[in-house]
Design a protein around this motif. Structure first.
Motif, PDB file in Angstrom:
ATOM      1  N   UNK A 115      19.877  16.053  25.541  1.00  0.00           N
ATOM      2  CA  UNK A 115      19.875  15.483  24.194  1.00  0.00           C
ATOM      3  C   UNK A 115      20.410  16.374  23.098  1.00  0.00           C
ATOM      4  N   UNK A 116      20.908  17.575  23.428  1.00  0.00           N
ATOM      5  CA  UNK A 116      21.387  18.475  22.369  1.00  0.00           C
ATOM      6  C   UNK A 116      22.523  17.858  21.566  1.00  0.00           C
ATOM      7  N   UNK A 117      23.549  17.373  22.263  1.00  0.00           N
ATOM      8  CA  UNK A 117      24.674  16.793  21.526  1.00  0.00           C
ATOM      9  C   UNK A 117      24.344  15.408  20.979  1.00  0.00           C
ATOM     10  N   UNK A 118      23.317  14.765  21.521  1.00  0.00           N
ATOM     11  CA  UNK A 118      22.807  13.538  20.902  1.00  0.00           C
ATOM     12  C   UNK A 118      22.314  13.860  19.499  1.00  0.00           C
ATOM     13  N   UNK A 119      21.595  14.979  19.367  1.00  0.00           N
ATOM     14  CA  UNK A 119      21.092  15.393  18.059  1.00  0.00           C
ATOM     15  C   UNK A 119      22.237  15.731  17.105  1.00  0.00           C
ATOM     16  N   UNK A 120      23.281  16.368  17.621  1.00  0.00           N
ATOM     17  CA  UNK A 120      24.456  16.655  16.784  1.00  0.00           C
ATOM     18  C   UNK A 120      25.074  15.352  16.291  1.00  0.00           C
ATOM     19  N   UNK A 121      25.257  14.379  17.195  1.00  0.00           N
ATOM     20  CA  UNK A 121      25.810  13.079  16.812  1.00  0.00           C
ATOM     21  C   UNK A 121      24.899  12.381  15.808  1.00  0.00           C
ATOM     22  N   UNK A 122      23.594  12.491  16.005  1.00  0.00           N
ATOM     23  CA  UNK A 122      22.640  11.891  15.082  1.00  0.00           C
ATOM     24  C   UNK A 122      22.826  12.430  13.669  1.00  0.00           C
ATOM     25  N   UNK A 123      23.017  13.735  13.559  1.00  0.00           N
ATOM     26  CA  UNK A 123      23.260  14.340  12.244  1.00  0.00           C
ATOM     27  C   UNK A 123      24.564  13.830  11.633  1.00  0.00           C
ATOM     28  N   UNK A 124      25.580  13.666  12.461  1.00  0.00           N
ATOM     29  CA  UNK A 124      26.898  13.288  11.948  1.00  0.00           C
ATOM     30  C   UNK A 124      26.946  11.848  11.448  1.00  0.00           C
ATOM     31  N   UNK A 125      26.230  10.937  12.119  1.00  0.00           N
ATOM     32  CA  UNK A 125      26.276   9.533  11.685  1.00  0.00           C
ATOM     33  C   UNK A 125      25.225   9.224  10.630  1.00  0.00           C
ATOM     34  N   UNK A 126      24.233  10.099  10.472  1.00  0.00           N
ATOM     35  CA  UNK A 126      23.255   9.958   9.408  1.00  0.00           C
ATOM     36  C   UNK A 126      22.277   8.812   9.593  1.00  0.00           C
ATOM     37  N   UNK A 127      21.415   8.651   8.617  1.00  0.00           N
ATOM     38  CA  UNK A 127      20.371   7.629   8.691  1.00  0.00           C
ATOM     39  C   UNK A 127      20.917   6.205   8.708  1.00  0.00           C
ATOM     40  N   UNK A 128      22.105   6.024   8.160  1.00  0.00           N
ATOM     41  CA  UNK A 128      22.703   4.680   8.158  1.00  0.00           C
ATOM     42  C   UNK A 128      23.438   4.371   9.460  1.00  0.00           C
TER      43      UNK A 128
END
Length: 279
Positions: A115-128
């Motif tokens: 899940x490390x890069x999942x977290x990176x992607x999560x940051x990049x796409x933001x809450x929206x």
């Protein structure tokens, strides 16, 4: 496990920035902000750890479980027997910069690992935005689910994204594969929005190949090579004809940055056509 301080994470992100060689742009700044924010120690089991430093060509084993040791531009082994690891940060920084995940976008991740890069992607796409992360290995899916529990824009599924997984049409802005395929699968393509893209490592039967960013174009579904790579295989996304074709392309020096490829598939043959070369 203790939590690594923010200054250590910032120094790590700066080191990744330098190693990646990316130009200073707003997109690049977003990438490294995400790398400085995500805590790597959340996505591994308790140390000591096995680290691979491709810059020095050495395999390292930490002496203890001090998480500061994870903040290097190295691969972190998750499953030694199967060759599964958290990929090289500077390499993935460059690849994600090319794909440019935007705030508010919806992303499908094929092969979440821990899940490390999942977290990176999560940051990049933001809450929206949102990330649907699939992982076929149950023990890695459990690890990722726990580590990502606070990422409210992420769904972690113990699913095989190559088969038996229902994906609606026109659902995703971006699909990112974290294991080597021979080609973007048809149901991945159909699940993209009209201006969507697929970032995938396209590899031969030895795991060697290129990271390719695919988009719809007037010429069909066309990919541009971002750089060479070597990946653990995505077993459900392999085609023997394309494996052989990729090996020939690699031998001919065609799998290099800037080369554009078009995938052809019919009942008789499957292969990549070289549409354009950078020189």
């Amino acid at each position: 496990m203790s939590v690594v301080s923010e200054p250590v994470r910032r120094r790590f992100a700066e080191g990744v920035r330098k190693a990646s060689g990316l130009p200073a742009t707003p997109a690049e700044e977003r990438i490294f902000r995400a790398f400085s924010k995500v805590q790597r120690e959340r996505f591994v089991r308790k140390g000591p750890w096995q680290l691979t430093d491709p810059h020095q060509g050495v395999l390292l084993r930490t002496n203890d479980s001090n998480p500061d040791q994870l903040y290097r531009d190295v691969l972190v082994t998750l499953d030694e027997q199967r060759g599964i690891a958290i990929g090289l940060p500077s390499m993935w920084a460059k690849f994600l910069w090319s794909a440019n995940p935007l705030n508010g976008e919806r992303v499908l991740q094929v092969g979440a690992g821990s899940g490390y890069y999942t977290a990176i992607l999560s940051e990049l796409v933001g809450n929206k935005g949102s990330v649907v992360a699939t992982e076929i290995e149950p023990h890695l899916c459990v690890l990722a689910s726990k580590a990502l529990a606070d990422c409210h824009n992420v769904s972690v599924l113990n699913q095989d994204a190559t088969s038996g997984f229902e994906i609606e049409k026109d659902q995703f802005d971006l699909i990112v594969a974290f294991a080597g395929a021979t080609h973007p699968l048809p149901h991945w393509q159909s699940s993209l929005k009209p201006d969507g893209r697929i970032l995938a490592p396209i590899t031969d039967d030895e795991g060697c190949g290129a990271m390719v960013l695919f988009r719809q174009s007037p010429n069909g579904f066309v990919g541009e090579i971002i750089g060479t790579c070597r990946f653990y295989p995505c077993l459900g996304a392999r085609h023997p004809d394309i494996e052989a074709d990729l090996k020939q392309l690699r031998a001919a020096g065609e799998l290099r940055a800037g080369v554009q490829l078009k995938l052809h598939m019919d009942e008789n043959r499957a292969f990549f056509e070289v549409l354009k070369r950078p020189d």
